[in-house]
Design a protein around this motif. Structure first.
Motif, PDB file in Angstrom:
ATOM      1  N   GLY A 320       0.791  -1.221   0.000  1.00 53.32           N
ATOM      2  CA  GLY A 320       0.000   0.000   0.000  1.00 53.32           C
ATOM      3  C   GLY A 320       0.826   1.275   0.000  1.00 53.32           C
ATOM      4  O   GLY A 320       0.590   2.173  -0.812  1.00 53.32           O
ATOM      5  N   GLN A 321       1.790   1.354   0.913  1.00 48.43           N
ATOM      6  CA  GLN A 321       2.619   2.557   0.998  1.00 48.43           C
ATOM      7  C   GLN A 321       3.433   2.741  -0.274  1.00 48.43           C
ATOM      8  O   GLN A 321       3.556   3.858  -0.801  1.00 48.43           O
ATOM      9  CB  GLN A 321       3.551   2.470   2.207  1.00 48.43           C
ATOM     10  N   GLU A 322       3.962   1.660  -0.788  1.00 44.57           N
ATOM     11  CA  GLU A 322       4.765   1.723  -2.010  1.00 44.57           C
ATOM     12  C   GLU A 322       3.930   2.222  -3.196  1.00 44.57           C
ATOM     13  O   GLU A 322       4.395   3.028  -4.018  1.00 44.57           O
ATOM     14  CB  GLU A 322       5.329   0.335  -2.313  1.00 44.57           C
ATOM     15  N   LEU A 323       2.699   1.768  -3.283  1.00 42.39           N
ATOM     16  CA  LEU A 323       1.826   2.180  -4.382  1.00 42.39           C
ATOM     17  C   LEU A 323       1.467   3.666  -4.267  1.00 42.39           C
ATOM     18  O   LEU A 323       1.484   4.397  -5.270  1.00 42.39           O
ATOM     19  CB  LEU A 323       0.555   1.329  -4.397  1.00 42.39           C
ATOM     20  N   TYR A 324       1.149   4.100  -3.053  1.00 41.76           N
ATOM     21  CA  TYR A 324       0.830   5.517  -2.862  1.00 41.76           C
ATOM     22  C   TYR A 324       2.048   6.385  -3.190  1.00 41.76           C
ATOM     23  O   TYR A 324       1.923   7.407  -3.873  1.00 41.76           O
ATOM     24  CB  TYR A 324       0.372   5.771  -1.427  1.00 41.76           C
ATOM     25  N   ASP A 325       3.212   5.966  -2.734  1.00 43.78           N
ATOM     26  CA  ASP A 325       4.436   6.714  -3.018  1.00 43.78           C
ATOM     27  C   ASP A 325       4.729   6.743  -4.515  1.00 43.78           C
ATOM     28  O   ASP A 325       5.227   7.748  -5.040  1.00 43.78           O
ATOM     29  CB  ASP A 325       5.629   6.103  -2.268  1.00 43.78           C
TER      30      ASP A 325
END
Length: 338
Positions: A320-325
């Motif tokens: 999730g964090q990687e995709l948002y970033d």
């Protein structure tokens, strides 16, 4: 001579059947009617046919093959070879791309929407999730930020959103829910009837959809700058069908995506240019929300929904964090021309 002619006729018929057998014909499932939202699909079919001298054709069906909420299911079982769907219709089936439906991502135009969507579509997690449905992400259907139409008194303050029944899906629906509205996810084709019957007070759409599905015809007002987000609607192909294409057919398809999207952007740009005249013609008031109200909306909805989405995705084993970033980095890179 008769025998020779007979053999010639048989050979001609056999050749005709062979030529027919060699031709590739795909069925494509979309919905509604031909509009700005489907112009890239139409252009793609045109380009592919041209590049293959008519040996690879696409039959585009507007609702005749499947309901819009069932297009991904149809792709998974091979009921048709290509389809368009929106992530908000079945968020559990396409969790990765819902990062693109988070509210207030800061995307300001269609070119940026194409850039961030392409980046997410090319992420291994997106490809892996879609493969579960035998689907390959081919291209996005970029849409501008959604805005709402409504009847009666203008709603331009967050207090007036309390209890407001709004047709809104995905992250946009979550954003409205955060400020006390009541979102409902009726499909685009059901939105006009929902508005007419009073099931909803307002409808959130991009401009083309307000036109195509008639909600603008019932509206008294339209918010010009609420811009809570947009929905993400990919065009996908059945993996088995894609892999069964000849090298030339696959090249024709893949090489046509960029041009099809360029055509889409140009066509949508013309619609946006004349939007103000559409409002004037239909007697719809253009409402500008104050910056104070917008700031309050963002602070209430953006960070909490984003953080909850990241936490939920990580709990499911998705990055999730990687995709948002990735979305934010792609946006920054695009603006810097890199």
């Amino acid at each position: 001579m008769k025998k020779f002619l007979g053999l010639t006729a048989v050979a001609s018929v056999s050749f005709a059947f062979a030529a027919e057998a060699m031709a590739t014909e795909w069925n494509v499932s979309v919905w509604g009617k031909r509009r700005a939202f489907t112009e890239h699909v139409e252009k793609l079919a045109e380009l592919v046919s041209e590049k293959t001298d008519g040996e690879f054709t696409m039959n585009i069906s507007y609702g005749g093959l499947s309901k819009n909420r069932e297009n991904l299911d149809g792709i998974s079982i091979g009921a048709f070879e290509m389809a368009q769907f929106c992530a908000g219709y079945h968020r559990d089936k396409n969790r990765v791309i819902t990062v693109l439906e988070l509210p207030f991502l800061g995307i300001s135009n269609l070119e940026e929407e194409v850039a961030v969507s392409s980046a997410v579509y090319n992420h291994p997690a997106a490809a892996e999730e879609m493969a579960q449905w035998n689907a390959k992400l081919l291209m996005t259907s970029p849409m501008p930020q959604y805005n709402i139409v409504g009847t009666g008194d203008v709603r331009d303050d967050l207090a007036e959103f309390e209890g407001m029944r709004v047709r809104a899906t995905g992250g946009i629906g979550e954003a409205f829910k955060a400020v006390g509205a009541v979102p409902t996810s009726v499909t685009a084709t059901e939105a006009y009837q929902a508005m007419e019957s009073g099931v909803v007070d307002t409808v959130a759409f991009a401009q083309h959809a307000h036109l195509s599905f008639g909600t603008i015809n019932r509206a008294d007002w339209w918010t010009a700058n609420l811009n809570p987000g947009t929905v993400n609607c990919p065009v996908v192909v059945n993996i088995d069908a894609y892999e069964s294409l000849s090298d030339a057919e696959r090249e024709a398809l893949d090489s046509s995506v960029a041009e099809a999207l360029d055509h889409y952007l140009a066509n949508y740009g013309e619609l946006l240019k004349k939007w103000d005249s559409v409002l004037e013609e239909k007697g719809v008031e253009k409402v500008e929300i104050s910056e104070e109200v917008l700031a309050e909306f963002r602070s209430t909805a953006a960070e909490p929904i984003r953080d909850a989405w990241i936490k939920d995705m990580e709990a499911q084993g998705l990055p999730g964090q990687e995709l948002y970033d990735l979305v934010q980095k792609t946006l920054a890179d695009h603006r810097n021309g890199s």
